[in-house]
Design a protein around this motif. Structure first.
Motif, PDB file in Angstrom:
ATOM      1  N   ALA A 102     -22.334  61.274   5.778  1.00 20.45           N
ATOM      2  CA  ALA A 102     -21.977  60.275   4.769  1.00 20.45           C
ATOM      3  C   ALA A 102     -22.874  60.359   3.532  1.00 20.45           C
ATOM      4  N   GLU A 103     -24.155  60.565   3.732  1.00 17.43           N
ATOM      5  CA  GLU A 103     -25.078  60.645   2.594  1.00 17.43           C
ATOM      6  C   GLU A 103     -24.793  61.878   1.738  1.00 17.43           C
ATOM      7  N   ASP A 104     -24.492  63.004   2.384  1.00 16.70           N
ATOM      8  CA  ASP A 104     -24.160  64.215   1.626  1.00 16.70           C
ATOM      9  C   ASP A 104     -22.880  64.024   0.832  1.00 16.70           C
ATOM     10  N   ILE A 105     -21.903  63.370   1.425  1.00 16.61           N
ATOM     11  CA  ILE A 105     -20.659  63.091   0.714  1.00 16.61           C
ATOM     12  C   ILE A 105     -20.949  62.180  -0.479  1.00 16.61           C
ATOM     13  N   GLU A 106     -21.705  61.130  -0.240  1.00 15.44           N
ATOM     14  CA  GLU A 106     -22.009  60.159  -1.301  1.00 15.44           C
ATOM     15  C   GLU A 106     -22.747  60.804  -2.479  1.00 15.44           C
ATOM     16  N   ARG A 107     -23.630  61.742  -2.189  1.00 11.82           N
ATOM     17  CA  ARG A 107     -24.431  62.394  -3.245  1.00 11.82           C
ATOM     18  C   ARG A 107     -23.692  63.526  -3.956  1.00 11.82           C
ATOM     19  N   SER A 108     -22.484  63.819  -3.513  1.00 11.13           N
ATOM     20  CA  SER A 108     -21.766  64.959  -4.077  1.00 11.13           C
ATOM     21  C   SER A 108     -20.850  64.540  -5.224  1.00 11.13           C
ATOM     22  N   ASP A 109     -20.549  65.530  -6.052  1.00 11.87           N
ATOM     23  CA  ASP A 109     -19.589  65.345  -7.138  1.00 11.87           C
ATOM     24  C   ASP A 109     -18.251  65.979  -6.788  1.00 11.87           C
ATOM     25  N   LEU A 110     -18.276  66.858  -5.782  1.00  4.79           N
ATOM     26  CA  LEU A 110     -17.083  67.504  -5.258  1.00  4.79           C
ATOM     27  C   LEU A 110     -17.348  67.828  -3.798  1.00  4.79           C
ATOM     28  N   VAL A 111     -16.376  67.561  -2.937  1.00  2.00           N
ATOM     29  CA  VAL A 111     -16.464  67.946  -1.533  1.00  2.00           C
ATOM     30  C   VAL A 111     -15.420  69.019  -1.286  1.00  2.00           C
ATOM     31  N   ILE A 112     -15.862  70.094  -0.653  1.00  5.00           N
ATOM     32  CA  ILE A 112     -14.965  71.158  -0.195  1.00  5.00           C
ATOM     33  C   ILE A 112     -15.037  71.115   1.316  1.00  5.00           C
ATOM     34  N   SER A 113     -13.891  70.960   1.960  1.00  8.50           N
ATOM     35  CA  SER A 113     -13.884  70.698   3.393  1.00  8.50           C
ATOM     36  C   SER A 113     -12.798  71.492   4.098  1.00  8.50           C
ATOM     37  N   HIS A 114     -13.017  71.711   5.387  1.00 12.86           N
ATOM     38  CA  HIS A 114     -11.912  72.166   6.236  1.00 12.86           C
ATOM     39  C   HIS A 114     -10.920  70.999   6.282  1.00 12.86           C
ATOM     40  N   ALA A 115      -9.780  71.196   6.891  1.00 16.27           N
ATOM     41  CA  ALA A 115      -8.735  70.171   6.845  1.00 16.27           C
ATOM     42  C   ALA A 115      -8.770  69.222   8.038  1.00 16.27           C
ATOM     43  N   GLY A 116      -9.929  69.036   8.638  1.00 15.85           N
ATOM     44  CA  GLY A 116     -10.035  68.078   9.731  1.00 15.85           C
ATOM     45  C   GLY A 116      -9.794  66.663   9.237  1.00 15.85           C
TER      46      GLY A 116
END
Length: 164
Positions: free
Chosen positions: A68-82
């Motif tokens: 959650a903290e990494d997501i919050e600190r990001s400007d873009l998230v690149i993720s698998h489709a889970g």
């Protein structure tokens, strides 16, 4: 510092990690103003080191109790489709680029990504099309996914998986 967070969840998706850290893709991220790349690599065999991408600040790890903290600190998230990764990112209101692992058999991830794309909540691609997607993506077209509506989400999943 403008940050991209990449997550593969609890899976192994080395192809995504190798692709996003390629010199060409790192340069595209840099040209788009990103200065930091944080990778959550899961069970994969690829664990890049900080010096493997000399033109961008790189940090990589396998697992944390919460991303959650990494997501919050990001400007873009690149993720698998889970589903979990997608919902957590969309719930945080972050722009999301999903990279579908098209090597999986019975690829239900594609159905989820495609429906969220049709509803303008995310962009999606495969590792083969990641470079072009990074080069041309327009994050301004994305619409927020409003959290806290379980019935709407259940209906959405039914549509995405072809159950209704």
């Amino acid at each position: 510092m403008k940050t991209v967070f990449v997550t593969v969840g609890t899976t192994k998706f080395d192809q995504l990690i190798e692709s996003i850290t390629s010199p060409e893709n790192v340069q595209i991220l840099k040209d788009r103003g990103y200065e930091r790349l944080v990778l959550q690599v899961g069970k994969g065999s690829v664990l890049p080191t900080a010096d493997s991408c000399p033109h961008i600040s790189l940090e990589a790890y396998r697992f944390k109790s919460s991303i959650a903290e990494d997501i919050e600190r990001s400007d873009l998230v690149i993720s698998h489709a889970g589903a979990g990764s997608c919902l957590e990112t969309l719930g945080a209101g972050k722009p999301l680029l999903v990279v579908v692992n098209d090597t999986l058999m019975d690829n239900h991830q594609l159905e989820l990504a495609r429906q969220l794309y049709v509803d303008s909540h995310l962009l999606y691609c495969t590792c083969r099309t990641l470079t072009e997607t990074l080069r041309t993506m327009d994050l301004s077209v994305l619409r927020p996914f409003l959290p806290g509506q379980p019935k709407l989400f259940a209906n959405f999943l039914d549509r995405a998986l072809g159950l209704s």
